[in-house]
Enzyme design. Structure first.
Site, PDB file in Angstrom:
ATOM      1  N   ASN A 230      29.851  -0.186  30.299  1.00  0.00           N
ATOM      2  CA  ASN A 230      30.592   0.635  29.373  1.00  0.00           C
ATOM      3  C   ASN A 230      29.384   0.540  27.987  1.00  0.00           C
ATOM      4  OD1 ASN A 230      31.789  -1.161  27.362  1.00  0.00           O
ATOM      5  ND2 ASN A 230      33.227  -1.402  28.931  1.00  0.00           N
ATOM      6  N   ARG A 231      29.680   1.289  26.968  1.00  0.00           N
ATOM      7  CA  ARG A 231      28.888   1.429  25.982  1.00  0.00           C
ATOM      8  C   ARG A 231      29.095   0.702  25.108  1.00  0.00           C
ATOM      9  NH1 ARG A 231      29.527   7.525  24.897  1.00  0.00           N
ATOM     10  NH2 ARG A 231      28.495   6.947  22.928  1.00  0.00           N
TER      11      ARG A 231
END
Ligand code: CTP
Length: 429
Positions: A230-231
């Site tokens: 994920n970011r």
């Protein structure tokens, strides 16, 4: 002004005396004086005579906006050392040469810097800088031990790494210019700032306490070259870990993959997957007075991590990946928490922020939940700012304004510190 240089705690409004002695590393002290000033501190610089061979008082005056001081025997100098010593909140000597360490260890009073040291009762941070062979000499080590153990000075660094040309060549140390096997190089200004921050920021709720923080994303392998992730950058958790260390805690940071530099003074445990993060938390949470779960843990991982790279030709046009769930790290370690330990969780939501966060407060037995909306500009992943709402037990949710992640971490620790103190009052440990 970049977010990281907006005036901040614990430097904001504090008086710092920066002592500069005669080393080539003195050029870095100009940057240090500038950054401390931009963090909101009032910085007075005292240069020794040898320091002035490397850098001019005027360089410091340009960045601090205050007169740099050099002379014990000027008309004002005689009284200055006592006044300065009494007024400052912290003294930092950077760079600190071997000669300075010897003179300070003896309690000499033959220049403005050493005399001021005798006149102050403020904490003193010393940042040695010299050739690595000189630093390893028993005489230097003895002087350092006297300053640290006898006088309670904090010794910050030195680091390993390339020494400035003057240090290696000038003192005829380890041979070629710039090579260093052992420590000798002065810490970088950003690291010294944190040591000064810890000297200024000690807080009863945190001194001697153990804090565990999770941060960053996790990566769940799909094949040897691809993963689900994920970011998350790790910024929020790293900021909390650094701020807890500045307040005096012993901090362990369990971090998923992140490009950020390790926070100063913090014990790092680097992990990749949710399962590795789970194992690291399970091992350390029993000793933690405060745990902050700031990691963006992948809730699912590929059921099968393939040993060979998946080939497009073989996979065809439609590829489905079966996923299975990862452990919920916060929830599955509730029973392993230290009795009386405080737990802070995060809740990243895209709708019904407060209601969803309140569910997490209960389900994961958190004392505080820091909720933020992933869809809002300036909040969430990959930015230096965050707008959060803090939920706690028995109080209405508190919506904070848009703040830097450093400020958000201070707000979180203010509240976590109050819960910690209240627990201690209930059952002193
Ligand atoms: N968390 C955790 N282990 C997981 C997932 C989340 O420890 N496997 C922690 C996070 O670090 C955070 C809190 O639980 O402190 C909430 O995480 P979040 O991702 O917002 O929510 P989830 O619990 O995963 O729920 P959902 O994805 O359904 O919103």
């Amino acid at each position: 002004m970049p977010a990281e240089l907006v005036p901040r705690r614990p430097w904001r409004g504090r008086r710092i005396l920066l002592g500069v002695t005669g080393s080539i590393a003195a050029y870095k002290s100009v940057q240090l004086a500038r950054d401390l000033t931009r963090l909101g501190a009032v910085v007075d610089v005292v240069l020794t005579e040898a320091a002035q061979k490397f850098v001019a008082p005027l360089s410091f005056e340009g960045v601090t906006g205050r007169r740099a001081l050099t002379d014990l025997f000027s008309a004002e100098g005689a009284a200055l050392h006592v006044k300065l010593g009494q007024e400052v909140d912290v003294v930092c000597v950077a760079p600190a040469t071997a000669d300075f360490l010897a003179r300070a260890a003896q309690g000499r009073a033959d220049d403005l810097l050493c005399t001021t040291l005798l006149a102050t009762r403020a904490p003193v941070v010393v940042c040695p800088a010299m050739n690595d062979r000189m630093f390893a000499h028993p005489q230097v080590q003895e002087n350092l031990a006297r300053l640290r153990d006898g006088l309670g000075y904090r010794i910050a660094g030195p680091a390993r790494g390339a020494l400035a040309a003057g240090e290696s060549a000038g003192h005829g140390g380890s041979g070629g210019v710039g090579d260093s096997e052992g420590p000798g190089r002065m810490l970088e200004p950003a690291g010294i700032e944190q040591h000064i921050g810890r000297a200024l920021g000690a807080e009863a709720a945190f001194v001697g306490r153990t804090v565990l923080v999770t941060a960053g994303p996790t990566r769940e392998a799909f094949d040897p070259v691809r993963y689900i992730g994920n970011r998350s950058s790790g910024r929020m958790g790293y900021a909390v870990a650094q701020a807890a260390w500045r307040r005096g805690a012993d901090v362990t940071l369990v971090s998923g993959p992140s490009s950020l530099e390790a926070p100063v003074g913090v014990h790092m445990l680097n992990v990749e997957t949710a399962e590795e993060m789970h194992a690291a938390v399970a091992q350390h949470i029993g000793a933690a007075d405060l745990t902050v779960f700031a990691a963006a843990v992948a809730d699912y991982r590929p059921s099968e991590a393939r040993l060979e790279k998946v080939k497009r030709r073989q996979a065809g046009d439609d590829l489905s990946v079966a996923l299975e769930s990862n452990p919920d790290i916060a929830e599955s370690t509730v029973r392993a928490r230290k009795p009386g330990g405080v737990a802070v969780g995060f809740a990243l939501e895209t709708s019904d922020l407060v209601a969803n966060a309140a569910k997490k407060l209960e389900a994961k037995s958190f004392d505080l939940v820091v909720a933020n909306d992933a869809t809002e500009a300036g909040a969430g992943f990959e930015v230096a700012t965050n707008r959060v709402t803090i939920l706690s037990r028995g109080a209405p949710p508190e919506a904070l304004p848009l703040l830097s992640k450093d400020e958000v971490s201070e707000e979180i620790l203010d509240r976590a510190g109050r819960v910690l103190q209240a627990r201690l009052a209930e059952s002193p440990r």
